[in-house]
Design a protein around this motif. Structure first.
Motif, PDB file in Angstrom:
ATOM      1  N   GLU A 142     -37.021  -6.217  17.288  1.00 27.68           N
ATOM      2  CA  GLU A 142     -36.329  -5.586  16.125  1.00 27.68           C
ATOM      3  C   GLU A 142     -36.300  -3.974  16.848  1.00 27.68           C
ATOM      4  O   GLU A 142     -35.642  -3.282  16.671  1.00 27.68           O
ATOM      5  CB  GLU A 142     -37.092  -5.592  15.068  1.00 27.68           C
ATOM      6  CG  GLU A 142     -36.378  -4.683  13.992  1.00 27.68           C
ATOM      7  CD  GLU A 142     -37.108  -5.191  12.599  1.00 27.68           C
ATOM      8  OE1 GLU A 142     -36.471  -4.585  11.657  1.00 27.68           O
ATOM      9  OE2 GLU A 142     -37.695  -6.045  12.439  1.00 27.68           O
ATOM     10  N   ARG A 178     -28.633  -9.226  13.513  1.00 21.95           N
ATOM     11  CA  ARG A 178     -29.913  -9.880  12.741  1.00 21.95           C
ATOM     12  C   ARG A 178     -31.103  -9.775  13.734  1.00 21.95           C
ATOM     13  O   ARG A 178     -31.135 -10.146  14.993  1.00 21.95           O
ATOM     14  CB  ARG A 178     -29.641 -11.351  12.483  1.00 21.95           C
ATOM     15  CG  ARG A 178     -28.405 -11.348  11.317  1.00 21.95           C
ATOM     16  CD  ARG A 178     -28.309 -13.001  11.226  1.00 21.95           C
ATOM     17  NE  ARG A 178     -27.308 -12.935   9.957  1.00 21.95           N
ATOM     18  CZ  ARG A 178     -27.177 -14.535   9.555  1.00 21.95           C
ATOM     19  NH1 ARG A 178     -27.342 -15.393  10.005  1.00 21.95           N
ATOM     20  NH2 ARG A 178     -26.248 -14.437   8.336  1.00 21.95           N
ATOM     21  N   ALA A 179     -31.987  -9.236  13.268  1.00 22.11           N
ATOM     22  CA  ALA A 179     -33.159  -9.248  13.989  1.00 22.11           C
ATOM     23  C   ALA A 179     -34.189 -10.361  13.872  1.00 22.11           C
ATOM     24  O   ALA A 179     -35.062 -10.304  12.718  1.00 22.11           O
ATOM     25  CB  ALA A 179     -34.143  -7.867  13.918  1.00 22.11           C
ATOM     26  N   THR A 180     -33.856 -11.653  14.415  1.00 18.83           N
ATOM     27  CA  THR A 180     -34.660 -12.562  14.106  1.00 18.83           C
ATOM     28  C   THR A 180     -34.542 -13.499  15.336  1.00 18.83           C
ATOM     29  O   THR A 180     -33.700 -13.294  16.310  1.00 18.83           O
ATOM     30  CB  THR A 180     -34.094 -13.261  12.857  1.00 18.83           C
ATOM     31  OG1 THR A 180     -34.948 -14.373  12.481  1.00 18.83           O
ATOM     32  CG2 THR A 180     -32.715 -14.034  13.178  1.00 18.83           C
ATOM     33  N   VAL A 196     -33.595  -3.525  18.983  1.00 15.66           N
ATOM     34  CA  VAL A 196     -32.479  -3.287  18.319  1.00 15.66           C
ATOM     35  C   VAL A 196     -32.229  -2.199  17.959  1.00 15.66           C
ATOM     36  O   VAL A 196     -31.250  -1.263  17.648  1.00 15.66           O
ATOM     37  CB  VAL A 196     -32.503  -4.292  17.201  1.00 15.66           C
ATOM     38  CG1 VAL A 196     -31.165  -3.922  16.237  1.00 15.66           C
ATOM     39  CG2 VAL A 196     -32.071  -5.716  17.516  1.00 15.66           C
ATOM     40  N   ARG A 197     -33.283  -1.399  17.299  1.00 17.50           N
ATOM     41  CA  ARG A 197     -33.364  -0.093  16.651  1.00 17.50           C
ATOM     42  C   ARG A 197     -32.956   0.882  18.138  1.00 17.50           C
ATOM     43  O   ARG A 197     -32.111   1.945  17.688  1.00 17.50           O
ATOM     44  CB  ARG A 197     -34.667   0.396  16.159  1.00 17.50           C
ATOM     45  CG  ARG A 197     -34.783  -0.324  14.643  1.00 17.50           C
ATOM     46  CD  ARG A 197     -35.950   0.186  13.930  1.00 17.50           C
ATOM     47  NE  ARG A 197     -37.294   0.382  14.667  1.00 17.50           N
ATOM     48  CZ  ARG A 197     -38.042  -0.701  14.395  1.00 17.50           C
ATOM     49  NH1 ARG A 197     -37.779  -1.905  13.728  1.00 17.50           N
ATOM     50  NH2 ARG A 197     -39.338  -0.603  15.278  1.00 17.50           N
TER      51      ARG A 197
END
Length: 287
Positions: free
Chosen positions: A110, A131-133, A113-114
């Motif tokens: 995550e 999606r952060a997963t 991603v940011r």
């Protein structure tokens, strides 16, 4: 003198940030004003040109781009899933080459991603959902038969996690693909190529049609490198894929049919119970 100034400017403009996977660095391209290379703990992950997202620089990304080009007739929008985000290079490519495509990117890191969203923002008009997963958890949420194309390019510490190497994982991939859809995976291995052969055997247990794209020196076990495995339930466009790969700046080879079965050499498919992460690359690979 001019080149030294370019290097100084690149060093000054570089962005570094700690993410879950280690130290992420965005290094500006000295030859392109809005192009960047993403490294995580020194390992190159992605190259993006914000002015020309259809330009693919990394060898393995060009090969994945060829697969995306041939996944449907030219210009037709795709429904695509990208397992592993990096700098969203392939999602940007599909959005640029196939407008109105709908895409999902699944990236577990995550903070990464940011960082990418902030430093290398996506085109707001592109239909890309991030999606952060975990990749397998995110894939499980894709509806049955939704995707035309699924690309797996997942590395943690320069290794593909074990749970993304099994027949159970590929069963989920096939479930999420529409009939005739295409799966492509970026794999990394070196001599004696046991991981690569095992991954081919694993895909063969789930999909009837396979092809492998790689540098001949990698296939001969002379060095560590990337290979792109392509799978489908329909015949693959091997002839056109071969032509495109042969004309790349770094030409590769496409194996299919009997030669690919011979290369696999009786390797046994991988299950969740026997899965291991892909081998770590030798330090010399990133020097």
């Amino acid at each position: 003198m001019a080149r030294n100034k370019q290097r100084e400017r690149a060093a000054a403009d570089a962005v570094s940030e700690t993410v879950d996977g280690g130290l992420a660095e965005l290094i500006p391209d000295r030859d392109r004003p809005r192009a960047w290379t993403l490294l995580v703990d020194g390992a190159p992950q992605s190259h993006v040109d914000l002015d020309d997202p259809a330009a693919l620089t990394f060898e393995y990304q060009r090969r994945l781009g060829h697969v995306a080009d041939l996944a449907a007739p030219p210009g037709r929008p795709l429904q695509a899933v990208h397992l592993g985000g990096g700098a969203f290079t392939l999602a940007r490519y599909v959005a640029a080459t196939r407008p109105r495509s709908t895409q999902q990117v699944v990236e577990i890191d995550e903070p990464l991603v940011r960082l990418v969203r902030r430093a290398l923002p996506l085109d707001p008009g592109a239909r890309i959902r991030v999606r952060a997963t975990d990749a397998r958890a995110g894939l499980a949420k894709v509806p049955d038969g939704w995707a035309d194309l699924i690309i797996a390019d997942v590395f943690r510490g320069a290794r593909t996690p074990a749970h993304l190497t099994s027949t159970e994982f590929l069963d989920e991939v096939r479930r999420a693909l529409r009939p005739g859809g295409t799966y492509a995976a970026n794999l990394a291995d070196g001599p004696p190529l046991a991981h690569l052969r095992g991954q081919i055997a694993t895909a063969a247990a789930v999909f009837p049609e396979l092809a492998l794209i790689a540098d001949p020196t990698v296939l001969r076990g002379r060095r560590f490198g990337n290979a792109v495995l392509v799978a489908s339930d329909r015949p693959l466009p091997v002839a056109e894929l071969t032509r495109r790969v042969a004309t790349d700046p770094h030409p590769g080879r496409v194996e299919h049919g009997r030669p690919l079965a011979d290369f696999t050499g009786g390797a046994v498919h991988v299950t969740d119970a026997t899965a291991k992460s892909s081998p770590a690359p030798p330090p010399s690979v990133f020097r």
